[in-house]
Design an enzyme around this catalytic site. Structure first.
Site, PDB file in Angstrom:
ATOM      1  N   GLU A 126      16.934  24.686  35.287  1.00  0.00           N
ATOM      2  CA  GLU A 126      17.995  23.671  35.424  1.00  0.00           C
ATOM      3  C   GLU A 126      18.993  23.854  34.290  1.00  0.00           C
ATOM      4  OE1 GLU A 126      16.199  19.789  35.562  1.00  0.00           O
ATOM      5  OE2 GLU A 126      14.950  20.353  37.293  1.00  0.00           O
ATOM      6  N   ILE A 156      19.454  30.113  40.534  1.00  0.00           N
ATOM      7  CA  ILE A 156      18.364  30.371  41.481  1.00  0.00           C
ATOM      8  C   ILE A 156      18.726  31.603  42.326  1.00  0.00           C
ATOM      9  CG2 ILE A 156      16.856  29.426  43.266  1.00  0.00           C
ATOM     10  CD1 ILE A 156      16.802  28.088  40.344  1.00  0.00           C
ATOM     11  N   ARG A 271      27.689  68.999  30.315  1.00  0.00           N
ATOM     12  CA  ARG A 271      28.947  68.694  29.622  1.00  0.00           C
ATOM     13  C   ARG A 271      29.115  69.601  28.396  1.00  0.00           C
ATOM     14  NH1 ARG A 271      34.076  66.753  29.646  1.00  0.00           N
ATOM     15  NH2 ARG A 271      34.594  65.605  27.756  1.00  0.00           N
ATOM     16  N   GLU A 366      12.884  35.770  33.549  1.00  0.00           N
ATOM     17  CA  GLU A 366      11.398  35.781  33.482  1.00  0.00           C
ATOM     18  C   GLU A 366      10.908  35.588  32.046  1.00  0.00           C
ATOM     19  OE1 GLU A 366       9.143  36.572  36.215  1.00  0.00           O
ATOM     20  OE2 GLU A 366      10.689  36.881  37.712  1.00  0.00           O
ATOM     21  N   THR A 368      12.868  34.982  28.072  1.00  0.00           N
ATOM     22  CA  THR A 368      13.678  35.820  27.185  1.00  0.00           C
ATOM     23  C   THR A 368      12.773  36.596  26.210  1.00  0.00           C
ATOM     24  OG1 THR A 368      13.844  34.100  25.511  1.00  0.00           O
ATOM     25  CG2 THR A 368      15.564  34.105  27.217  1.00  0.00           C
TER      26      THR A 368
HETATM   27  C1  LIG Z   1      20.692  36.361  36.999  1.00  0.00           C
HETATM   28  C2  LIG Z   1      19.662  35.326  36.760  1.00  0.00           C
HETATM   29  C3  LIG Z   1      18.727  35.058  37.760  1.00  0.00           C
HETATM   30  C4  LIG Z   1      17.771  34.067  37.571  1.00  0.00           C
HETATM   31  N1  LIG Z   1      16.896  33.752  38.593  1.00  0.00           N
HETATM   32  C5  LIG Z   1      16.111  32.647  38.485  1.00  0.00           C
HETATM   33  C6  LIG Z   1      15.363  32.160  39.611  1.00  0.00           C
HETATM   34  O1  LIG Z   1      15.363  32.768  40.693  1.00  0.00           O
HETATM   35  N2  LIG Z   1      14.659  31.015  39.473  1.00  0.00           N
HETATM   36  C7  LIG Z   1      14.614  30.317  38.316  1.00  0.00           C
HETATM   37  O2  LIG Z   1      13.955  29.273  38.259  1.00  0.00           O
HETATM   38  N3  LIG Z   1      15.316  30.740  37.215  1.00  0.00           N
HETATM   39  C8  LIG Z   1      16.060  31.877  37.284  1.00  0.00           C
HETATM   40  N4  LIG Z   1      16.796  32.320  36.195  1.00  0.00           N
HETATM   41  C9  LIG Z   1      16.714  31.579  34.946  1.00  0.00           C
HETATM   42  C10 LIG Z   1      16.098  32.357  33.793  1.00  0.00           C
HETATM   43  O3  LIG Z   1      14.713  32.394  33.912  1.00  0.00           O
HETATM   44  C11 LIG Z   1      16.599  31.688  32.497  1.00  0.00           C
HETATM   45  O4  LIG Z   1      17.953  32.077  32.347  1.00  0.00           O
HETATM   46  C12 LIG Z   1      15.798  32.076  31.270  1.00  0.00           C
HETATM   47  O5  LIG Z   1      14.502  31.529  31.331  1.00  0.00           O
HETATM   48  C13 LIG Z   1      16.467  31.593  29.973  1.00  0.00           C
HETATM   49  O6  LIG Z   1      16.898  30.280  30.067  1.00  0.00           O
HETATM   50  P1  LIG Z   1      18.407  29.913  29.661  1.00  0.00           P
HETATM   51  O7  LIG Z   1      19.311  30.896  30.315  1.00  0.00           O
HETATM   52  O8  LIG Z   1      18.619  28.475  29.973  1.00  0.00           O
HETATM   53  O9  LIG Z   1      18.502  30.161  28.117  1.00  0.00           O
HETATM   54  P2  LIG Z   1      18.041  29.145  26.946  1.00  0.00           P
HETATM   55  O10 LIG Z   1      16.656  28.679  27.205  1.00  0.00           O
HETATM   56  O11 LIG Z   1      19.092  28.126  26.742  1.00  0.00           O
HETATM   57  O12 LIG Z   1      18.009  30.109  25.702  1.00  0.00           O
HETATM   58  C14 LIG Z   1      19.189  30.494  24.989  1.00  0.00           C
HETATM   59  C15 LIG Z   1      18.746  31.351  23.806  1.00  0.00           C
HETATM   60  O13 LIG Z   1      17.893  30.576  22.946  1.00  0.00           O
HETATM   61  C16 LIG Z   1      16.680  31.257  22.759  1.00  0.00           C
HETATM   62  N5  LIG Z   1      15.580  30.285  22.612  1.00  0.00           N
HETATM   63  C17 LIG Z   1      15.317  29.208  23.388  1.00  0.00           C
HETATM   64  N6  LIG Z   1      14.208  28.587  22.959  1.00  0.00           N
HETATM   65  C18 LIG Z   1      13.756  29.298  21.899  1.00  0.00           C
HETATM   66  C19 LIG Z   1      12.627  29.181  21.021  1.00  0.00           C
HETATM   67  N7  LIG Z   1      11.720  28.212  21.152  1.00  0.00           N
HETATM   68  N8  LIG Z   1      12.470  30.105  20.043  1.00  0.00           N
HETATM   69  C20 LIG Z   1      13.377  31.107  19.878  1.00  0.00           C
HETATM   70  N9  LIG Z   1      14.445  31.279  20.683  1.00  0.00           N
HETATM   71  C21 LIG Z   1      14.641  30.387  21.681  1.00  0.00           C
HETATM   72  C22 LIG Z   1      16.501  32.108  23.996  1.00  0.00           C
HETATM   73  O14 LIG Z   1      15.580  33.162  23.784  1.00  0.00           O
HETATM   74  C23 LIG Z   1      17.926  32.561  24.219  1.00  0.00           C
HETATM   75  O15 LIG Z   1      18.203  33.650  23.390  1.00  0.00           O
HETATM   76  C24 LIG Z   1      17.735  33.343  36.346  1.00  0.00           C
HETATM   77  C25 LIG Z   1      18.663  33.626  35.343  1.00  0.00           C
HETATM   78  C26 LIG Z   1      19.623  34.587  35.531  1.00  0.00           C
HETATM   79  C27 LIG Z   1      20.635  34.828  34.451  1.00  0.00           C
END
Ligand SMILES: Cc1cc2nc3c(=O)[nH]c(=O)nc-3n(C[C@H](O)[C@H](O)[C@H](O)COP(=O)(O)OP(=O)(O)OC[C@H]3O[C@@H](n4cnc5c(N)ncnc54)[C@H](O)[C@@H]3O)c2cc1C
Length: 386
Positions: A126, A156, A271, A366, A368
């Site tokens: 979300e 999603i 190349r 899946e 970060t």
């Molecule tokens: C192209 C794409 C497809 C996706 N597909 C799906 C899907 O099909 N279904 C679904 O449910 N989700 C999906 N996602 C979501 C994806 O799993 C999330 O983007 C991911 O889990 C990271 O969440 P966020 O983007 O909100 O980043 P955030 O959680 O906001 O993180 C931002 C930064 O802060 C860092 N951070 C956060 N918490 C901590 C901590 N405790 N310690 C250290 N660093 C931290 C993170 O590592 C990152 O560098 C998708 C995302 C993308 C971009």
């Protein structure tokens, strides 16, 4: 330890490799430019994958799937990922959590997904809850025989193609170590259910043609029979599958890195600058040596982790290590591939800039890289910290 693949595994790898080069790769550039896969092409790939026996290779044989062990699945994932997700997604791997289907759900969701008649999407993230998945705000409130869902999801994948979404919503709260935690339930929500809206999300730099969507739930009513697994036990349904998924992402990264390596090697040999192949300069050849070494290490780690999963001895930390290492190796290898190609590495006439763009998502979805490090270090320290 035996590192030899079985004859069946060797044959499987060959078959998937030739499927990718025959049925998928020829469409990659056109799909990337158009940022879309036509319904005809999607149906064609799905049909050919079913005919070739690759469809739903991740699902158990008893429900009609390929019944592959995890090591074989990782080998297939490695080969499929040599082309963009926009295309190989149609060689579908239904969400393994559908194995939690019971009663009528088996005929309505599980079997049609395995047979290629229906497609699912996984709706957890979300706007306010990414890495911290337990912070989701979407709620499902029981009203008689129904649940009423309110909230929203974003990022999603593939929801625009999906016939139903596996939606995670808060159904209760409880105290854990003095902190309030959400009890979460998974629901099977059909596309077109009144109160659910699906909208295309922002454009993503990686895997053009493979889109993410936003899902909105406004008093969306679903019968209790659509609960997947048990009420309040959504994490139990999701977690085992999410952990296995990380190993498959690692395998995807190895495949992409190998493709970047093959292209770089050929380019370094072809190349010429200063009258010689650029690969004859150590500035280039040592990059190739490092890339090959890192890829080999990532591959061994990934396949060993998949093998451990088959033995039932893989830990969450080990899955995290495979995902972390392979996705970071892919990032480095893709970047070095651009460097070896020079300016041509950034031009959209060749696959290298595409691999470089596509590689970036792997360190984010899946879980970060930072979250993988958190999982690994927590597992290491837990027995020592009191
Ligand atoms: C192209 C794409 C497809 C996706 N597909 C799906 C899907 O099909 N279904 C679904 O449910 N989700 C999906 N996602 C979501 C994806 O799993 C999330 O983007 C991911 O889990 C990271 O969440 P966020 O983007 O909100 O980043 P955030 O959680 O906001 O993180 C931002 C930064 O802060 C860092 N951070 C956060 N918490 C901590 C901590 N405790 N310690 C250290 N660093 C931290 C993170 O590592 C990152 O560098 C998708 C995302 C993308 C971009």
């Amino acid at each position: 330890m035996n590192f030899q693949l079985t004859q069946e595994q060797e044959m499987l790898v060959d078959a998937v490799r030739s499927f990718v080069s025959r049925e998928l790769l020829p469409h990659e550039e056109e799909v990337d430019r158009a940022d879309a896969v036509s319904p005809e092409l999607a149906a064609q790939i799905r049909g050919k994958a079913i005919a070739a026996g690759f469809y739903a290779f991740n699902m158990p044989e008893e429900v009609g799937g390929g019944g592959l062990d995890y090591l074989s699945q990782a080998l297939v994932e490695r080969e499929l990922s040599k082309v963009s997700w926009a295309l190989h997604v149609f060689v579908a791997r239904p969400s393994k959590i559908l194995m939690a289907c019971k009663g009528q759900q088996i005929d309505d969701y599980l079997i049609p997904c395995v047979q290629g008649e229906k497609t699912d999407c996984f709706a957890l993230t979300e706007p306010g809850a990414g890495s911290d998945a337990n912070a989701i705000k979407t709620r499902a409130v029981r009203e008689g025989d129904d649940f009423v869902i309110n909230g929203s999801k974003h990022f999603i994948s593939h929801a625009g193609h999906a016939d139903f979404a596996i939606v995670f919503a808060v159904t209760d709260t409880y105290e854990h170590n003095g902190r309030k935690r959400n009890a979460v339930t998974a629901f099977l929500v059909d596309r077109g259910t009144p109160g659910m809206t699906v909208r295309r999300g922002p454009k993503c730099v990686s895997n053009r043609g493979y889109h993410t969507y936003e899902l909105f739930f406004d008093d969306c009513r679903v019968p209790a029979s659509k609960v997947l697994g048990e009420v309040d036990k959504g994490w139990e349904v999701a977690n085992a599958w999410l952990t296995a998924g990380r190993v498959m992402v690692a395998a995807n990264c190895v495949g992409q890195a190998q493709r970047a390596m093959d292209l770089s090697l050929q380019w370094a040999a072809d190349r010429k600058q200063f009258g010689q192949a650029i690969g004859s300069y150590q500035g280039v050849s040592f990059k190739l040596a490092d890339m090959a070494t890192q890829i080999r290490a990532a591959e061994l780690l990934t396949l060993h982790t998949a093998w451990k999963m088959d033995q039932g001895s893989m830990t969450d930390g080990e899955a995290g290590m495979a995902k972390l290492f392979a996705s970071e190796v892919l990032g480095k290898v893709a970047d070095e591939a651009v460097q070896i190609f020079g300016g041509m590495g950034l031009m959209d006439e060749g696959p290298v800039e595409r691999i470089w763009r596509n590689a970036r998502i792997e360190r984010i979805w899946e879980g970060t890289s930072e979250i993988q490090r958190h999982i690994i270090s927590r597992e290491l320290l837990r027995p020592l910290l009191r």
